[in-house]
Design a protein around this motif. Sequence first.
Motif, PDB file in Angstrom:
ATOM      1  N   THR A 309      -2.905 -12.393 -58.389  1.00  0.00           N
ATOM      2  CA  THR A 309      -2.118 -13.442 -57.711  1.00  0.00           C
ATOM      3  C   THR A 309      -1.775 -14.660 -58.612  1.00  0.00           C
ATOM      4  N   ALA A 355      -2.831 -13.552 -46.522  1.00  0.00           N
ATOM      5  CA  ALA A 355      -3.422 -12.381 -46.773  1.00  0.00           C
ATOM      6  C   ALA A 355      -2.627 -11.062 -46.713  1.00  0.00           C
ATOM      7  N   VAL A 357      -2.224  -6.769 -47.736  1.00  0.00           N
ATOM      8  CA  VAL A 357      -2.760  -5.621 -48.111  1.00  0.00           C
ATOM      9  C   VAL A 357      -1.697  -4.698 -48.652  1.00  0.00           C
ATOM     10  N   GLY A 375      -6.210  -5.339 -51.380  1.00  0.00           N
ATOM     11  CA  GLY A 375      -5.728  -6.865 -50.632  1.00  0.00           C
ATOM     12  C   GLY A 375      -5.960  -7.706 -51.548  1.00  0.00           C
ATOM     13  N   CYS A 376      -5.082  -8.792 -51.430  1.00  0.00           N
ATOM     14  CA  CYS A 376      -5.145 -10.192 -52.386  1.00  0.00           C
ATOM     15  C   CYS A 376      -4.505 -11.181 -51.198  1.00  0.00           C
ATOM     16  N   LEU A 377      -4.909 -12.551 -51.816  1.00  0.00           N
ATOM     17  CA  LEU A 377      -4.608 -13.648 -50.989  1.00  0.00           C
ATOM     18  C   LEU A 377      -3.826 -14.613 -51.822  1.00  0.00           C
ATOM     19  N   TYR A 475      -8.517  -8.384 -44.086  1.00  0.00           N
ATOM     20  CA  TYR A 475      -9.754  -9.245 -44.474  1.00  0.00           C
ATOM     21  C   TYR A 475      -9.289  -9.217 -46.110  1.00  0.00           C
ATOM     22  N   VAL A 476      -9.538 -10.359 -46.646  1.00  0.00           N
ATOM     23  CA  VAL A 476      -9.632 -10.636 -48.221  1.00  0.00           C
ATOM     24  C   VAL A 476     -11.117 -11.151 -48.515  1.00  0.00           C
ATOM     25  N   GLU A 492     -11.055 -10.829 -56.405  1.00  0.00           N
ATOM     26  CA  GLU A 492     -10.653 -10.675 -54.833  1.00  0.00           C
ATOM     27  C   GLU A 492     -10.177  -9.212 -54.521  1.00  0.00           C
ATOM     28  N   GLY A 494      -8.987  -7.044 -50.959  1.00  0.00           N
ATOM     29  CA  GLY A 494      -8.772  -6.892 -49.642  1.00  0.00           C
ATOM     30  C   GLY A 494      -8.638  -5.704 -48.905  1.00  0.00           C
TER      31      GLY A 494
END
Length: 704
Positions: A309, A355, A357, A375-377, A475-476, A492, A494
């Motif tokens: 990210t 967030a 996914v 997943g990433c934020l 959810y991350v 990270e 997710g």
Amino acid sequence: MTRLRVTVVYALVALLMTGLVLTVHAQAQEPDQSEPTNLSCTAGSSSITVRWDAAAGADSYDILVAGEQQIQRSTTATSATFNDLTPGLYLVVVTPIRDGEPGTGNGVSCTIQSTTTTTTTTTTTTTTTTTTTTTTTTTTTTTTTTTTTTTTTTTPTTTPTTTTPTTTTTTTTVPPTDPAPEPDPDPSPALDAPGNVSCTAGSSSITVAWNAVTGAESYQILVWVDAEITRSTTGTSITFSDLQPGLYLFVVHAVGSDGRGPGREIGCALVAPTTTTTTTTTTVPPTDPAPDPDPEPALGAPGNLSCTTNSSSIAVAWGAVAGAESYDVVVWGQMETTRSTTGTSITFSGLQPGAYVFAVYAVGSDGSGPGSEVGCLVHAPDAPPPTTTTTTTIPPPPTTTTVPPAEPEPEPVSDPELAAPANLSCTASSSSITVTWGPVAGAASYEIRVVGDLETTRSIAATSVTFEDLQPGIYVFVVHAVTSDGRGTGGEVGCLIHGPDPPPQQLVPLPEGQAVSFDDVADTDILGPAVLAAARRGIVTAAPGGGYEPDRSATRAEVAAPLVRLWHVLGGDCPAGGTRFRDIAPGQLRSDAACLQAVGVTAGTTPSTYSPDRPVTRAQTASLLVRMWRRSGRDCPDAELAFEDVDPSSVHADDIACLHALGVTAGTTPTTYDPTGSVTRAQVATFGLRLHDLIQEGDGGAGT
């Protein structure tokens, strides 16, 4: 086999009528190097092979097969074979993919013929007779597929004689020479199929023309536009108006006093304007059924998924899958879309903080494999620390004192020697997620911070942790290695917990005497009383902002719930099962759209999209309401079209006339309906209320 130029390729399945006869015709167009050319199709006993010339700059091709079976596939080659198909007509559309975006596709038709069997039985019988007469008996029995002829001959003599009659029975099974799109109870074999059928497309209409057939009193034309439409004319041409871009198939029959003759088909493409922007592709969201009924089991799920990210973009990468020709990547979260690529990484830009996914599927020549998720934020930018300046005057002399800003909450001490955990992965079940990672040299423990629907932090010494009792959502997890000197950089990962869609909407009226009000709706408004009454009956609800927004154009998402509620009032049920619409996130709308699709009220804007944000016209609203009315087993009154601004050739004309005859609408004036205008939320409430009252009381109303 005939080449068809198609811009909105995924409109194909919804426009195909099962069992259409043999050949689709279309006017030739100049070849375009940006699209696949020279399409050809070869049919076997249970398979078809499609070949084409490469399109300039194409990374891969999406292939859509529509007919007795519906299949979607991606490939980097310039040919594809589809096996285990049943006999019938198939249309295949090949669309080039460049940088993950679909271009203009071309189509070709192909027919798998039914098999033919012939059985011959000969029986010889010897008898004794003294008859002196000659008798010849011929019996012929014919069914749709079997012809049996039996002939018995007795040869007389003037004296008693032994004769040998011979009985021959021949049974021949022949495939129907003209499978009509629906059973024809009264065919007229004397009538020929219309010849020289042609079609001419305008910007939103198609005119079909043909040669006259000797003995024909009229002609019947069938076309599929979200539902089957049948028109009749005594002329040799007909125009269908108010059409959306896509491929349309027409069947023309001559009709005489003894029934109708065989049909002749033609396909015509209504090309979207060149300014049209292509939106989503057709990859399957994780909870939807795969479009390919026979996915390739040899393809594995992509491994080693990771995402990186920065301030407004996320790069997703994964390991190559043996046999994969391309990869489909589905995004859930702040943005919902699907991309395709032939590489093993892809970047999504212009992202808002939040967030995300990503589900990655390997795609081969025979379908797609299972998906893997990561997943990433995207972090929101940090706000600058507050600065406080205080000026204090102390006599004498005056003094200015600057107070330094208050110290922000201390951040955990960083240890630059500690690396970020690698090989992060998460596995989700129905209510829990397990996160794992590789050990970090020198780490004494690990800190796991959860971002999303659950905000919490845990510290453990192991390299995996499970979070339980989770609700559906994204959810991350941010994992840091920790020592006595501080913590290292975070890694990270997710995961998405998929929840079941709620049941379709039911009509839930407010309790007797309970008032309903909206800040933007008054009893003095023209449609105000109808909006408030529809809300009291539970037909419509407030807009997301809290008011009703009566003058705003209604979207396809907003009309779905009232339609489903009215469907239950009509006595209908919603069949169990999912939907093929992949542009709708899990939730109430997807459940409602699945119901409308299953009962035949809508087929979507394409086979895989519902286009929930697209506005609905007044003409389309009439068709949705009347189609639901008819699907419930009710008939429309006989009525002439009363509105001068409705083209009688429009595909919505009969439905508008029906809605008027039922008393659900009186038009915008006594002679106008405004069919191309967007239906407002107030009008949706009014139409719904009148139809509801018509069902409950047997009376219609007038008005909009």
